[in-house]
Design an enzyme around this catalytic site. Sequence first.
Site, PDB file in Angstrom:
ATOM      1  N   HIS A   1      71.089  53.164  39.717  1.00 41.34           N
ATOM      2  CA  HIS A   1      69.784  52.406  40.180  1.00 41.34           C
ATOM      3  C   HIS A   1      70.138  51.201  40.956  1.00 41.34           C
ATOM      4  O   HIS A   1      70.812  50.519  40.714  1.00 41.34           O
ATOM      5  CB  HIS A   1      68.879  52.106  38.808  1.00 41.34           C
ATOM      6  CG  HIS A   1      67.519  51.521  39.317  1.00 41.34           C
ATOM      7  ND1 HIS A   1      67.193  50.672  40.041  1.00 41.34           N
ATOM      8  CD2 HIS A   1      66.391  52.440  38.927  1.00 41.34           C
ATOM      9  CE1 HIS A   1      65.953  50.437  40.229  1.00 41.34           C
ATOM     10  NE2 HIS A   1      65.514  51.589  39.630  1.00 41.34           N
TER      11      HIS A   1
ATOM     12  N   LYS B   1      70.395  59.890  16.209  1.00 46.44           N
ATOM     13  CA  LYS B   1      71.493  59.161  15.832  1.00 46.44           C
ATOM     14  C   LYS B   1      70.927  57.686  15.447  1.00 46.44           C
ATOM     15  O   LYS B   1      71.812  56.975  14.685  1.00 46.44           O
ATOM     16  CB  LYS B   1      72.683  59.232  16.594  1.00 46.44           C
ATOM     17  CG  LYS B   1      72.414  58.513  17.809  1.00 46.44           C
ATOM     18  CD  LYS B   1      73.874  58.757  18.835  1.00 46.44           C
ATOM     19  CE  LYS B   1      73.831  57.966  20.134  1.00 46.44           C
ATOM     20  NZ  LYS B   1      75.018  58.120  20.822  1.00 46.44           N
TER      21      LYS B   1
ATOM     22  N   GLU C   1      57.401  55.159  44.728  1.00 42.39           N
ATOM     23  CA  GLU C   1      58.673  54.748  44.491  1.00 42.39           C
ATOM     24  C   GLU C   1      59.500  55.442  45.620  1.00 42.39           C
ATOM     25  O   GLU C   1      59.042  56.151  46.313  1.00 42.39           O
ATOM     26  CB  GLU C   1      59.495  55.102  43.106  1.00 42.39           C
ATOM     27  CG  GLU C   1      58.744  54.293  41.998  1.00 42.39           C
ATOM     28  CD  GLU C   1      59.408  54.629  40.559  1.00 42.39           C
ATOM     29  OE1 GLU C   1      60.407  54.459  40.230  1.00 42.39           O
ATOM     30  OE2 GLU C   1      58.474  54.832  39.769  1.00 42.39           O
TER      31      GLU C   1
ATOM     32  N   HIS D   1      72.888  54.681  35.928  1.00 46.12           N
ATOM     33  CA  HIS D   1      71.308  54.930  35.283  1.00 46.12           C
ATOM     34  C   HIS D   1      70.862  56.347  34.863  1.00 46.12           C
ATOM     35  O   HIS D   1      70.354  56.317  34.024  1.00 46.12           O
ATOM     36  CB  HIS D   1      70.176  54.793  36.507  1.00 46.12           C
ATOM     37  CG  HIS D   1      68.870  54.556  36.286  1.00 46.12           C
ATOM     38  ND1 HIS D   1      68.223  53.791  35.373  1.00 46.12           N
ATOM     39  CD2 HIS D   1      67.975  55.265  36.725  1.00 46.12           C
ATOM     40  CE1 HIS D   1      67.019  53.812  35.394  1.00 46.12           C
ATOM     41  NE2 HIS D   1      66.688  55.009  36.329  1.00 46.12           N
TER      42      HIS D   1
ATOM     43  N   ALA E   1      62.051  53.430  30.340  1.00 44.85           N
ATOM     44  CA  ALA E   1      61.616  53.858  31.643  1.00 44.85           C
ATOM     45  C   ALA E   1      60.363  52.857  31.931  1.00 44.85           C
ATOM     46  O   ALA E   1      59.563  52.511  31.256  1.00 44.85           O
ATOM     47  CB  ALA E   1      61.262  55.222  31.552  1.00 44.85           C
TER      48      ALA E   1
ATOM     49  N   GLY F   1      64.039  61.409  22.285  1.00 42.67           N
ATOM     50  CA  GLY F   1      63.524  61.024  23.407  1.00 42.67           C
ATOM     51  C   GLY F   1      62.375  61.884  23.744  1.00 42.67           C
ATOM     52  O   GLY F   1      62.014  62.912  23.249  1.00 42.67           O
TER      53      GLY F   1
ATOM     54  N   ARG G   1      66.795  56.753  46.407  1.00 37.87           N
ATOM     55  CA  ARG G   1      67.616  55.995  45.407  1.00 37.87           C
ATOM     56  C   ARG G   1      69.033  55.756  45.867  1.00 37.87           C
ATOM     57  O   ARG G   1      69.743  54.730  45.873  1.00 37.87           O
ATOM     58  CB  ARG G   1      67.348  56.159  44.071  1.00 37.87           C
ATOM     59  CG  ARG G   1      67.752  55.286  43.105  1.00 37.87           C
ATOM     60  CD  ARG G   1      67.562  55.933  41.790  1.00 37.87           C
ATOM     61  NE  ARG G   1      65.885  55.455  41.293  1.00 37.87           N
ATOM     62  CZ  ARG G   1      65.491  55.716  40.326  1.00 37.87           C
ATOM     63  NH1 ARG G   1      66.115  56.168  39.404  1.00 37.87           N
ATOM     64  NH2 ARG G   1      64.265  55.408  40.071  1.00 37.87           N
TER      65      ARG G   1
ATOM     66  N   ARG H   1      68.356  62.415  41.655  1.00 34.05           N
ATOM     67  CA  ARG H   1      66.982  62.634  40.953  1.00 34.05           C
ATOM     68  C   ARG H   1      65.875  61.760  41.789  1.00 34.05           C
ATOM     69  O   ARG H   1      66.445  60.622  41.949  1.00 34.05           O
ATOM     70  CB  ARG H   1      66.875  62.312  39.652  1.00 34.05           C
ATOM     71  CG  ARG H   1      65.740  62.405  38.708  1.00 34.05           C
ATOM     72  CD  ARG H   1      65.721  61.976  37.533  1.00 34.05           C
ATOM     73  NE  ARG H   1      66.278  60.704  37.216  1.00 34.05           N
ATOM     74  CZ  ARG H   1      65.423  59.690  37.206  1.00 34.05           C
ATOM     75  NH1 ARG H   1      64.320  59.623  37.300  1.00 34.05           N
ATOM     76  NH2 ARG H   1      65.963  58.304  36.894  1.00 34.05           N
TER      77      ARG H   1
HETATM   78  C1  SIN Z   1      62.389  52.735  37.921  1.00 34.64           C
HETATM   79  O1  SIN Z   1      60.930  52.246  37.469  1.00 34.64           O
HETATM   80  O2  SIN Z   1      62.696  52.380  39.032  1.00 34.64           O
HETATM   81  C2  SIN Z   1      62.968  53.698  37.173  1.00 34.64           C
HETATM   82  C3  SIN Z   1      62.384  55.106  37.222  1.00 34.64           C
HETATM   83  C4  SIN Z   1      63.305  56.136  37.192  1.00 34.64           C
HETATM   84  O3  SIN Z   1      64.409  55.991  36.915  1.00 34.64           O
HETATM   85  O4  SIN Z   1      62.795  57.314  37.341  1.00 34.64           O
END
Ligand code: SIN
Length: 530
Positions: free
Chosen positions: A228, A32, A113, A333, A43, A10, A274, A368
Amino acid sequence: MHDVLVLGGGVAGLSAAVRAARTGCSVVVVTKDVLGASATQYAQGGVAAVLEGDVDSPDLHLADTIMAGAGLCDTAAVHVLVHEGPDRIRELVALGAHFDRVGDDDAYALTREGGHSVARILHAGGDATGAEVERALVAGVRATAAELRERWFALDVLVEGGRAVGVLVEDDDGTRQEIRAHHTIIATGGAGQCFAVTTNPTLSTGDGTAMALRAGVAVADVEFMQFHPTALHHPSMPRPLLSEALRGEGAVLRDEHGVAFMADEHPLADLAPRDIVARAIARRLVERNLEHLWLDATAIPGFATRFPTITKAVGSIGLDPSKDWLPCAPAAHYVSGGVCTDLDGATTLPGLWACGEAANSGVHGANRLASNSLLDGLVFGSRIVEAIERGKAAPDATGVLGDLLAGDAAVPEPLGHPANSGPPLDGTGSTSRDALQQVMTRYAGVLRDAESLRGALKGLLAIRPGSEEDRNLRDVSLALVRAALAREESRGTHTRIDFPDTSPAFLGRFFFTGSSDPVFAPLHEVAPTR
Ligand code: SIN
């Protein structure tokens, strides 16, 4: 013997691999699945970083990150993240990543966000940011001399003379062999598959964190599994995400009567951090015996152009977001904790490093901030390589390791062999993942209490994993539940309905350092709380 062994394909692992290969190190990358199949590609929202403009600043980004982290961010780690992040993004652009731009001056298009006080999130392909980042990094690593071992599965860390010397792997033929390296980087991603409802792909099985737990390498904060708030309510694995960027661009959460409720919960309403949004939804689902609430995105102009990935996902179940409200519910998430590191990504075991979601440098605290994860992978993946180049030999008391190494908690002795934190594999548990996910979802989800967590522990200890991945899920789940039981307060993404308040007595971290019980260490430096 390789110079650098990277576990994971990743954003974090590939950032490290590209940088290390460019310095002339011999690099081997073990994934893997095939390269490009990592969780990074899912994402949507974007990458938070302050590249330009006079409204925003890295220090405002720092303040928002720390506020979201509910008292457990390491300020120095966040400072590194927000100040080094912009240069890492510029390097990614130089590598070939394209972020969306707008206007006559072709400025980066920015969105907002939850928890961000201004629009600072870059995106690509509308809502396909992770896919673009992954594409650029895969192309980048293929252009180097790094050796790629796809469909090889890392089983355990090899420890000799008190340092990591590589890993035991199962290769693509199922044969076990050792890969030896001077430096091993855990970048194996998250553990959303501990839960039945998750936005994570089936490969997110906590492999690196479980390896670290078994090797006695310090791990902390795993009780902070972030849910999430708005995954599409639909029985698919993984759950399609309804990005927070939808709320950043005007979407509103509504209850079963159509009432918009977030303004009653937080001054930022639908753009609250969040954890607060997920908790507000989960409470309504439990109290009103509902399976989902609604996300009303009908007011967003040009939805299909701005959010093509989401348009396709909801279109496949017959929904038109310009007309229909979208059914949504929280889904596991992101693990905010993980393998403890200092500010250079060094773990408590010399020769072993960690970055990305598997790691815990202290940037995320107890929750986060949205769109800080790609940035985290870019920044700390690169810092590991810089530290290796400088010849750094051992971890120092910075980042999360500051709380462990500067405190009274026992500093782990590396175990020369992998320890088992639960019953052994018995090879018969073809349904064990399903059973584990049901236990975790039922008893250790968004809302927890002592009774439910004790139920989770009992259920987990009865599970006999049938595969190495299932063993990893079980080991991470056991740590999550043990820490969640010990943390008798609510903080960030950890909500105890029997301890609803945040308590100063728990302003610290639960570390696992080789035994199955977590050890509490107070923070060596206190960050502001909400
Ligand atoms: C999202 O697009 O809502 C996820 C973004 C994130 O998890 O940072």
